[in-house]
Design a protein around this motif. Structure first.
Motif, PDB file in Angstrom:
ATOM      1  N   TRP A 241       0.864  -1.182   0.000  1.00 31.67           N
ATOM      2  CA  TRP A 241       0.000   0.000   0.000  1.00 31.67           C
ATOM      3  C   TRP A 241       0.902   1.234   0.000  1.00 31.67           C
ATOM      4  O   TRP A 241       1.492   1.578   1.027  1.00 31.67           O
ATOM      5  N   VAL A 242       1.017   1.876  -1.126  1.00 35.42           N
ATOM      6  CA  VAL A 242       1.913   3.019  -1.289  1.00 35.42           C
ATOM      7  C   VAL A 242       1.282   4.290  -0.715  1.00 35.42           C
ATOM      8  O   VAL A 242       0.117   4.596  -0.991  1.00 35.42           O
ATOM      9  N   LEU A 243       2.051   5.001   0.090  1.00 32.69           N
ATOM     10  CA  LEU A 243       1.589   6.270   0.661  1.00 32.69           C
ATOM     11  C   LEU A 243       1.996   7.419  -0.250  1.00 32.69           C
ATOM     12  O   LEU A 243       3.184   7.654  -0.490  1.00 32.69           O
ATOM     13  N   LEU A 244       0.984   8.115  -0.767  1.00 29.34           N
ATOM     14  CA  LEU A 244       1.217   9.260  -1.645  1.00 29.34           C
ATOM     15  C   LEU A 244       1.144  10.563  -0.858  1.00 29.34           C
ATOM     16  O   LEU A 244       0.539  10.624   0.221  1.00 29.34           O
ATOM     17  N   SER A 245       1.721  11.604  -1.408  1.00 33.51           N
ATOM     18  CA  SER A 245       1.509  12.936  -0.838  1.00 33.51           C
ATOM     19  C   SER A 245       0.123  13.415  -1.255  1.00 33.51           C
ATOM     20  O   SER A 245      -0.485  12.879  -2.192  1.00 33.51           O
ATOM     21  N   ASP A 246      -0.388  14.407  -0.562  1.00 34.49           N
ATOM     22  CA  ASP A 246      -1.692  14.980  -0.932  1.00 34.49           C
ATOM     23  C   ASP A 246      -1.663  15.484  -2.370  1.00 34.49           C
ATOM     24  O   ASP A 246      -2.630  15.302  -3.128  1.00 34.49           O
TER      25      ASP A 246
END
Length: 309
Positions: A241-246
């Motif tokens: 699960w990749v965490l993206l920036s806003d």
């Protein structure tokens, strides 16, 4: 009791209706789809076909009921999600007041009171009645919306897999991922619609004097742990699960042609979850977790996953 259930035969409303009918209540199900009449009757409930945008229809349907469960289905075709939610909530509030309903259970969300424009709970303050606000965590069923990403299918799925998994994906052929501006090691409370239905059924039979809030969850874990459970069920144990920036999330939603204001609201909702504020509020109320765990849902998800190949 005479109980009204909105939400047609959705993920929560169908099991809720089945529970209430089995308990011996007279249940009316509100649906905008005339084709659902036969199924509603088969369950043992009474169909009320009409639109929740029609306040007069809601008022007539609610009259004489002992309790009403209200929910607003999310619409990704509405350019302004906040305005849509508040408009429908206002319809509900006017109809409940006019029909003199004494018990209301309202479906909200665990991030709703923290997101500008999405909070509809205050609209029901005008009611001189017993109100319980349900704040469930992140639905297991949201994973269905990410099925193409998990498969690595389509332009967007392949582009994002290569963008965030890079050479490793090219060399191994191990495509697919989950992503959002919450993710990674963020701890999230996930919830089964069936557990929400159980909780709503309990609340409809109660009558607290003051407005109450009930959080609902089935299991708490990190996003990466959730990805492992889903991945294992569909033959992709490497799923992450990749965490993206806003900013990245907003750009991705715009690429998917989501209306700008709706995209901004969705990003804000996820940002609140990433901040940990939703989890903090959930723990403050110390709710009992439901019965359906993610590994149980993953089996159902896998069936749909393989059927859609």
């Amino acid at each position: 009791m005479k109980i009204i259930v909105t939400g047609s035969l959705g993920n929560i409303s169908k099991p809720l209706t089945e529970i209430l009918v089995a308990q011996g209540h007279i249940v009316t199900v509100v649906s905008s789809d005339v084709k659902k009449q036969a199924v509603i009757k088969e369950i043992g409930a009474i169909p009320a076909i009409g639109s929740i945008s029609d306040t007069a229809f809601l008022t007539n349907t609610f009259k004489g009921a002992d309790a009403v469960y209200t929910m607003i289905p999310l619409s990704f075709t509405e350019p302004d999600l906040g305005n849509y939610l508040r408009r429908i909530a206002q319809n509900y509030a006017e109809a409940l007041k006019e029909a003199d309903i004494k018990r209301v259970v309202l479906l909200s969300g665990w991030a709703a009171n923290l997101v500008r424009g999405e909070n509809i709970e205050d609209i029901f303050d005008c009611l001189n009645t017993s109100v319980t606000i349900m704040r469930p965590g992140s639905f297991y069923t949201n994973f269905y919306q990410s099925m193409d990403l998990i498969k690595g299918n389509g332009f967007m799925g392949k582009f994002l897999t290569l963008r965030y998994s890079g050479l490793w994906a090219l060399l191994t052929g191990k495509t697919g991922l989950l992503m959002g501006n919450y993710g990674g090691d963020d701890r999230i409370v996930f919830v089964s619609p069936k557990d929400i239905a159980d909780a709503v059924a309990e609340e409809l039979l109660l009558h607290p004097e003051n407005t109450t809030i009930r959080y609902v969850g089935s299991e708490e874990m990190t996003c990466n742990d959730a990805a492992k459970v889903i991945g294992a069920a569909v033959g992709k144990p490497w799923l992450k699960w990749v965490l993206l920036s806003d900013k990245e999330m907003l750009k991705g939603l715009k690429m998917a042609k989501v209306p700008e204001k709706l995209a901004e609201t969705l990003v804000e909702m996820q940002a609140v979850m990433h901040s940990g504020k939703t989890l903090e509020n959930f723990h403050r109320y110390q709710p009992k977790m439901g019965k359906v765990k993610l590994v149980d849902f993953a089996k159902e998800f896998a069936e749909s996953y393989y059927k859609s190949n």
